[in-house]
Design an enzyme around this catalytic site. Structure first.
Site, mmCIF file in Angstrom:
data_model
loop_
_atom_site.group_PDB
_atom_site.id
_atom_site.type_symbol
_atom_site.label_atom_id
_atom_site.label_comp_id
_atom_site.label_asym_id
_atom_site.label_seq_id
_atom_site.Cartn_x
_atom_site.Cartn_y
_atom_site.Cartn_z
ATOM 1 N N TYR A 115 -9.626 -60.092 37.011
ATOM 2 C CA TYR A 115 -8.890 -60.935 36.076
ATOM 3 C C TYR A 115 -7.685 -61.579 36.750
ATOM 4 O O TYR A 115 -7.763 -62.675 37.279
ATOM 5 C CB TYR A 115 -8.473 -60.156 34.820
ATOM 6 C CG TYR A 115 -8.086 -61.087 33.692
ATOM 7 C CD1 TYR A 115 -9.026 -61.480 32.751
ATOM 8 C CD2 TYR A 115 -6.799 -61.606 33.592
ATOM 9 C CE1 TYR A 115 -8.691 -62.368 31.736
ATOM 10 C CE2 TYR A 115 -6.456 -62.489 32.601
ATOM 11 C CZ TYR A 115 -7.401 -62.861 31.669
ATOM 12 O OH TYR A 115 -7.060 -63.745 30.686
ATOM 13 N N TYR A 172 -2.946 -64.084 29.268
ATOM 14 C CA TYR A 172 -3.098 -62.632 29.343
ATOM 15 C C TYR A 172 -2.770 -62.195 30.758
ATOM 16 O O TYR A 172 -3.047 -62.915 31.727
ATOM 17 C CB TYR A 172 -4.533 -62.240 28.970
ATOM 18 C CG TYR A 172 -4.808 -60.748 28.971
ATOM 19 C CD1 TYR A 172 -4.191 -59.902 28.057
ATOM 20 C CD2 TYR A 172 -5.698 -60.193 29.891
ATOM 21 C CE1 TYR A 172 -4.451 -58.543 28.053
ATOM 22 C CE2 TYR A 172 -5.966 -58.830 29.892
ATOM 23 C CZ TYR A 172 -5.334 -58.006 28.975
ATOM 24 O OH TYR A 172 -5.588 -56.661 28.973
#
Length: 407
Positions: A248, A238
């Site tokens: 992230y 991702y």
């Protein structure tokens, strides 16, 4: 047959119990959203002597994209093979894990004629690799596809025995993460101060979520001559938005994903003499058991859903797209870093501009008008078999569901 009346026992996004009938209904819905096979299965990489479908090994087959990939492999392509998941059986205090129930229903829907087994084992372990490869060698000889979709909080190195624990932290400096939280059913915007990871935490996260275990699987397959000509392996990844990058892509998870991508390039090079390929797959956003543990992701996903509505692509749609590319029915869509992209719909410039605007304006008072919080709450519950229409949660239910006959 023992019947139990169960309750979710949840606190926020964490559920202690899973509902077996709700989990089965979720898989039923996933199955129906996946195109049915309309043509004979594609032959294996060497043409196959029996006309049977290709052989797939799917590691992480009980949840998220791994489950969607398993359902698409079975329903759309009639694939043979093996799915591996690590799920907990029922105990006196708790139900079996949601993935246990989902796997049981997946096997039921595939039917008794499906040449596909399920192994409940820790994919990180040497024992799981040995058992899986023994089965594949005896049953099929060689493998056409390996899909790696594993999300775990820790990993025991099968060589050293060291246990590595992942950390969901930024790198370099502290970060105040904007979060979506629930007080009962009422959503609100909270915040969480995340301190930066140290080198040991970053390295441990890479060991858990990077490409080390994926590479061990490929090494084991090639060492035993189980890679068929034309073999293709992919690992799910991702990228996401700039909004979630600090925790992230620019954080410890991002370091692990970079390692995964570096591993893919190395595997691709090593597999080339065997006629094989290796890529990471950049999937789009989804509500999964892994993603709900990451600060900011739930809020971002709720805003994204509100912007896109039905244009939000489900894991079923993305898995269908992925198998089209892996089987050659559609060309590979590779970016400059040789990653297969399934997230164009999410990272569209206009979509991201709208999400950025909503993110900046999101407060507890404005939240319900900006984000689809009810959808997020429902999707999280569905991960455990709750909030599923048509399921009677007041009735006692059989919680002792056997694992599918496997290996």
């Amino acid at each position: 047959m023992t019947l139990r009346q169960i309750k979710p026992g949840n606190r926020g996004f964490l559920y202690l119990n899973s509902h077996p009938e709700g989990c089965a209904a979720v898989v039923d819905d996933l199955w129906q959203r996946t195109p049915a096979r309309t043509a004979p299965a594609l032959a294996g990489g060497d043409g196959g002597t029996d006309g049977a479908g290709p052989v797939a090994l799917i590691i992480g087959s009980s949840a998220g994209y791994g489950l969607a990939a398993t359902v698409a492999a079975l329903r759309t392509h009639g694939m043979r093979g093996l799915g591996i998941a690590f799920e907990a059986p029922e105990t006196e205090r708790r139900t079996a894990s949601a993935g246990w129930y989902r796997t049981a229903r997946t096997a039921e829907l595939a039917g008794p004629d499906a040449d596909f087994a399920f192994l409940n084992a820790d994919a990180f372990s040497a024992e799981a690799k040995e058992r899986a490869l023994d089965h594949l060698a005896a049953r099929y000889g060689r493998v056409d596809h390996l899909v790696y979709s594993v999300a775990a909080p820790r990993r025991t190195d099968p060589v050293t025995g060291e246990v590595h624990h992942s950390a969901l932290k930024p790198l370099g400096s502290a970060y105040r993460a904007k979060t979506l939280q629930f007080d009962g059913d009422t959503p609100f915007v909270g915040s969480l101060e995340l301190q930066p990871a140290d080198d040991a935490e970053r390295d441990a996260t890479v060991q858990v979520m990077g490409g080390a275990d994926w590479e061990l699987w490929i090494d084991a397959l090639t060492a035993r001559g189980l890679v068929r000509d034309g073999f293709h392996t992919v690992a799910l990844s991702y990228v996401g938005s700039e909004l979630t990058a600090p925790v992230y892509r620019a954080g410890t998870i991002g370091a692990a994903k970079q390692h995964l991508e570096d591993t893919a390039r190395r595997l691709h090079r090593d597999l080339a003499p065997l006629g094989g390929q290796a890529h990471t797959v950049v999937a789009g956003a989804a509500v999964t058991q892994a993603s709900t543990a990451i600060p900011s992701i739930a809020l971002y996903t709720g805003l994204l859903r509100a912007v896109l509505g039905d244009g939000f692509r489900s894991p079923a749609e993305q898995a269908t797209d992925l198998w089209q590319q892996l089987t050659g029915a559609a060309p590979l869509r590779l970016d400059r870093e040789q990653r297969i992209r399934l997230d164009e719909w999410e990272l569209d410039e206009q979509v991201q501009a709208a999400v950025h605007e909503r993110w900046a304006a999101a407060t507890t008072d404005t939240l319900t008008g900006l984000a689809d919080t009810e959808w997020v709450r429902t999707e999280v519950g569905r991960l455990y078999g709750w909030h599923v229409p048509g399921t009677d949660y007041t009735a006692p239910v059989r919680t002792s569901v056997p694992w599918p006959t496997g290996i």
